[in-house]
Design an enzyme around this catalytic site. Sequence first.
Site, PDB file in Angstrom:
ATOM      1  N   GLY A 135     -32.490  70.586  44.730  1.00 36.32           N
ATOM      2  CA  GLY A 135     -32.662  70.369  46.163  1.00 36.32           C
ATOM      3  C   GLY A 135     -33.184  71.576  46.917  1.00 36.32           C
ATOM      4  N   LYS A 192     -34.265  71.448  52.092  1.00 38.48           N
ATOM      5  CA  LYS A 192     -32.980  71.073  52.691  1.00 38.48           C
ATOM      6  C   LYS A 192     -32.136  72.293  53.021  1.00 38.48           C
ATOM      7  CE  LYS A 192     -30.713  67.539  51.066  1.00 38.48           C
ATOM      8  NZ  LYS A 192     -29.890  66.639  50.211  1.00 38.48           N
ATOM      9  N   LEU A 248     -35.909  73.147  46.571  1.00 42.11           N
ATOM     10  CA  LEU A 248     -37.340  73.061  46.848  1.00 42.11           C
ATOM     11  C   LEU A 248     -37.727  71.809  47.620  1.00 42.11           C
ATOM     12  CD1 LEU A 248     -38.562  74.514  43.443  1.00 42.11           C
ATOM     13  CD2 LEU A 248     -38.578  75.647  45.685  1.00 42.11           C
ATOM     14  N   TYR A 278     -23.698  60.300  32.800  1.00 42.98           N
ATOM     15  CA  TYR A 278     -23.892  60.209  34.243  1.00 42.98           C
ATOM     16  C   TYR A 278     -22.918  59.205  34.839  1.00 42.98           C
ATOM     17  CZ  TYR A 278     -28.354  62.679  33.508  1.00 42.98           C
ATOM     18  OH  TYR A 278     -29.327  63.590  33.142  1.00 42.98           O
ATOM     19  N   PRO A 297     -37.017  69.789  38.742  1.00 41.42           N
ATOM     20  CA  PRO A 297     -38.226  70.457  39.240  1.00 41.42           C
ATOM     21  C   PRO A 297     -38.085  70.890  40.693  1.00 41.42           C
ATOM     22  CG  PRO A 297     -38.560  68.086  39.180  1.00 41.42           C
ATOM     23  CD  PRO A 297     -37.249  68.346  38.499  1.00 41.42           C
TER      24      PRO A 297
END
Length: 342
Positions: A211, A216, A213, A55, A207
């Site tokens: 984005g 947006k 869900l 990351y 989950p």
Amino acid sequence: MQYRRLGGTGVEVSTLCLGTMMFGAWGNTDEQECHRIVAEALDAGINLVDTADVYAHGESEEILGRALRGRRDDVVLATKFHEPMGDDRNRRGNSRRWIRQAVDGSLRRLGTDWIDLYQVHRPDPLTDVDETLGALTDLVREGKVRMIGTSAFPAEQLVEAQWVAERRQRERFTVEQLGYSVLTRGVEAAALPTSARYRLGVLVFSPLNGGWLTGKYRSTAVPADSRAGRNGDHFDFRDAAARDRKLALVDELATLADESGLTLIDLALGFVLSHPAVTSAIIGPRTLAQLRSQLPAGEPAGLPADVLDRIDALVQPGHDVNPADAGYRVPALTDPTLRRRP
């Protein structure tokens, strides 16, 4: 915040896990806001934090390590290895050679003496799983790592790893991290039942389906500050069929959420936390506002049966709306040489 046992480990973790992929160059470059996100998440009762060496190429681990100073003992800290960490072809994968280097790098960046949960970020078809388990077993016995886990492993590879651990007397994987959401349900067919069979703790990544869900994305216009704007391929906005199908489903799911007295985020997180095999859902906020919109889903951790039935009517159980969301495709499907005689 509610808590559940992490598989058979005996460790109790919050039903929401703080994911930190957005810390640093990949998302939020304001380190002080990242620190505030960590502090507020912990103050709200989250005790499980997940990151990975890849990351922002180590920056996320560094920011997280500084954010946890003085609170390290309060956190079940998870990180991952496997993805490339440079141009050197041996600074990646699941080999013993790389694992020994990768873990020391993560410990240094996190500013800690041990990692609670060390996860294989993806399968490595070029490395014998016994080689990987052998190296990870050594780390557990040395005290550098407490528990070991996998991410996006197909069910058959979860079974193989359990068999190898038993036969070769290795530490066994006790946690699986997998992609699961209302829109990505393929893991319901095999990976989730297999995880339950072996008493694996299950952490769910994406989950909120990147984005989708959160509500947006409600039209073909992409918000300028969104991940879809930065990475359109990954978030379906360059695949018209997948985009349009998701837009239609999000409208229907938003209506269902409203009729159920929930936000769309609560509906999405409650859905994955309703599955009996799931331990914790990873939320990956980029901002404090995003964190605050997701924290209420920690209580209650689940949805009523009638709401789950209506979700089943919209998205078939075991079905991925976009197969590309699965997180891992076996090489036999992506490498033609594995399907054809030389």
